[in-house]
Design an enzyme around this catalytic site. Structure first.
Site, short mmCIF file in Angstrom:
data_model
loop_
_atom_site.label_atom_id
_atom_site.label_comp_id
_atom_site.label_asym_id
_atom_site.label_seq_id
_atom_site.Cartn_x
_atom_site.Cartn_y
_atom_site.Cartn_z
CE1 TYR A 31 46.25 90.28 71.20
CE2 TYR A 31 45.41 88.47 69.88
CZ TYR A 31 46.33 88.97 70.79
OH TYR A 31 47.31 88.16 71.24
CE1 TYR A 160 51.90 89.46 71.30
CE2 TYR A 160 52.30 87.22 70.58
CZ TYR A 160 51.53 88.13 71.26
OH TYR A 160 50.41 87.70 71.92
CE LYS A 283 51.33 81.38 67.82
NZ LYS A 283 49.96 81.80 67.96
C1 LIG Z 1 56.57 83.90 69.13
C2 LIG Z 1 55.38 83.80 70.03
N1 LIG Z 1 55.58 83.68 71.35
C3 LIG Z 1 54.54 83.58 72.20
C4 LIG Z 1 53.24 83.63 71.75
C5 LIG Z 1 52.10 83.53 72.73
O1 LIG Z 1 51.46 82.30 72.57
P1 LIG Z 1 49.98 82.09 73.13
O2 LIG Z 1 49.08 82.92 72.28
O3 LIG Z 1 49.74 80.62 72.97
O4 LIG Z 1 49.97 82.51 74.57
C6 LIG Z 1 53.00 83.78 70.38
C7 LIG Z 1 51.63 83.87 69.86
O5 LIG Z 1 51.38 84.36 68.79
C8 LIG Z 1 54.10 83.88 69.49
O6 LIG Z 1 53.95 84.03 68.19
#
Ligand SMILES: Cc1ncc(COP(=O)(O)O)c(C=O)c1O
Length: 437
Positions: A31, A160, A283
């Site tokens: 980013y 997102y 996460k």
């Molecule tokens: C709700 C949600 N879904 C998917 C993702 C994507 O996860 P990753 O960064 O482990 O690919 C994120 C990452 O911030 C997220 O907050």
């Protein structure tokens, strides 16, 4: 960002480690506009809620490494589990082979999903991939049932779901950082969450007209995270469930951010009392130590793949899926949720955030203050200089990373009260400063 830039940084020449200058010209950061981005902070170590920099400074962490380190950094129980696993088997492929850590974890995750029957767990190594798998499951669910028209996914403004192509296509086209890809992604349907009369009508009209082409609805339950830390009420999810049931559409909850206590209950769907057909998690699954994510499906979804026809199988299998070290870390993290008072700690963090951040109400430039679980948000009218603001926090020895127009805290649940007080005090002071400029 060239090594010249890095040499001009606040690092004295003798404090910057050699690897920083040598490596910065070769790494591509996330980013970031590499030409103008400011120098990233060089980290030597982490412990508890502290980030220790190579120049000796120590920052109190308000973000928990993109919301993962829920038990704080370097928890000895997770470390010991990973060390034990490292001695016997760091990794083995998951095709044709299985191992104790993954199967134990699958069983434990399925049990944690009560009252949902999300009993089938598919492992991957990142949240974005877990979302891709969820979308693939949803589309193939219909195809395996002989319905080829239901290929579209309904998603919501402010959402997102990750940075891979499928996940980008169900994220907010404007607000999710992927605007450069507008028009280049698979065509999905994005609209407002049904939070008021107008958006409810639009949602109802969409389904009435186009249900025959919709495979699934995907939503981050209770909090849309990276799209702006926006909260919605449980009844919004109830409406989604009712509509999905009426039209036979699958409902996917993306709990990659909200899962493992962040919103106050172990999973957000449990507090909302609404059960999805597919759920993604990641996460905090390993307590923020190793990359692991999972897509969980209910029996109805799984049965659509259960057949004598090989073409009905789910054709997905990341090389490092169910990595043994990561699964050992996740099992140890689940132990901690069972043995230590994590959800009580979330409630305490929540109470402190609500009490302390309330003072931001009425400050110049503040649009909203909101808290849910261990998420505290101060939304501003706008943030002019995001980079400058981030650096201002570092000057105050805290790591807070505002984005868009929000300044937020998502600390470890184990953060010391004094450390949390320091985070909120600095946040309030800096927001007040912004209001004066
Ligand atoms: C709700 C949600 N879904 C998917 C993702 C994507 O996860 P990753 O960064 O482990 O690919 C994120 C990452 O911030 C997220 O907050």
């Amino acid at each position: 960002m060239s090594s010249n830039t890095s040499k001009n940084s606040r690092f004295g020449e003798n404090l910057a480690p050699d690897w920083l200058h040598a490596g910065l010209d070769h790494v591509w950061l996330p980013y970031a506009q590499m030409k103008t981005a400011s120098l990233p902070l060089a980290v030597a170590a982490t412990r508890g809620s502290r980030i220790v920099l190579t120049d000796g400074r120590e920052l109190i962490d308000g973000i928990a490494s993109w919301w993962t380190a829920c038990h704080g950094y370097n928890h000895p129980h997770i470390r010991a589990a990973v060390e034990r696993q490292l001695k016997t088997m760091p990794h083995v492929m998951f095709g044709g082979l299985v191992h104790e850590q993954a199967l134990t974890l699958a069983q434990r995750l399925a049990a944690l999903m009560a009252p949902a029957d999300l009993g089938r767990v598919f492992f991957s190594e990142s949240g974005s991939v877990a979302v891709e798998v969820a979308l693939k499951m949803a589309v193939q669910y219909w195809r395996n049932r002989g319905v080829r028209e239901r290929t579209r996914i309904v998603s919501f403004t402010g959402g997102y779901h990750g940075d891979t192509t499928g996940a980008m296509a169900v994220s907010d086209p404007e607000g999710s950082m992927h605007a450069a890809f507008r028009g280049l992604l698979p065509q999905q349907i994005t609209l407002e969450l049904p939070i008021n009369e107008a958006s409810e009508e639009a949602f109802a009209a969409l389904l009435a007209e186009r249900a025959g082409e919709i495979a699934a609805i995907v939503v981050e339950p209770l909090v849309q995270g990276a799209g702006g830390m926006r909260f919605h009420a449980p009844q919004v999810l109830r409406k989604l469930r009712e509509a999905a049931d009426r039209y036979g559409i699958l409902l996917i909850f993306d709990e990659i951010f909200t899962g493992f206590g962040r919103t106050g209950s172990l999973f957000a769907f449990q507090a909302a009392g609404v059960v999805p057909d597919i759920l993604t998690t990641g996460k905090a699954l390993t307590g923020g130590t190793l990359p692991l994510a999972a897509t969980l499906a209910n029996q109805k979804v799984f049965e659509a793949f259960w057949s004598d026809n090989p073409a009905d199988a789910l054709m997905h299998g990341p090389t490092f899926m169910a990595n043994a070290l990561a699964c050992a870390a996740a099992n140890a993290s689940l132990d901690l949720f069972a043995s230590e008072p994590r959800l009580e700690q979330v409630a305490q963090v929540s109470a402190a955030l609500s009490r302390d951040l309330a003072v931001c109400w009425g400050m110049a430039g503040v649009k909203d203050v909101r808290v849910l679980g261990a998420i505290g948000v101060v939304e501003l009218d706008r943030i002019g200089d995001l980079d400058g603001l981030r650096q201002r926090f570092v000057e105050e020895s805290v790591f807070i990373r505002p984005f868009g127009s929000i300044v937020y805290l998502t600390p470890a649940f184990t953060i010391e009260p004094g450390e949390l007080a320091r985070l909120t005090t600095v946040l309030i002071r800096v927001v007040a400063e912004l209001g004066r400029t």
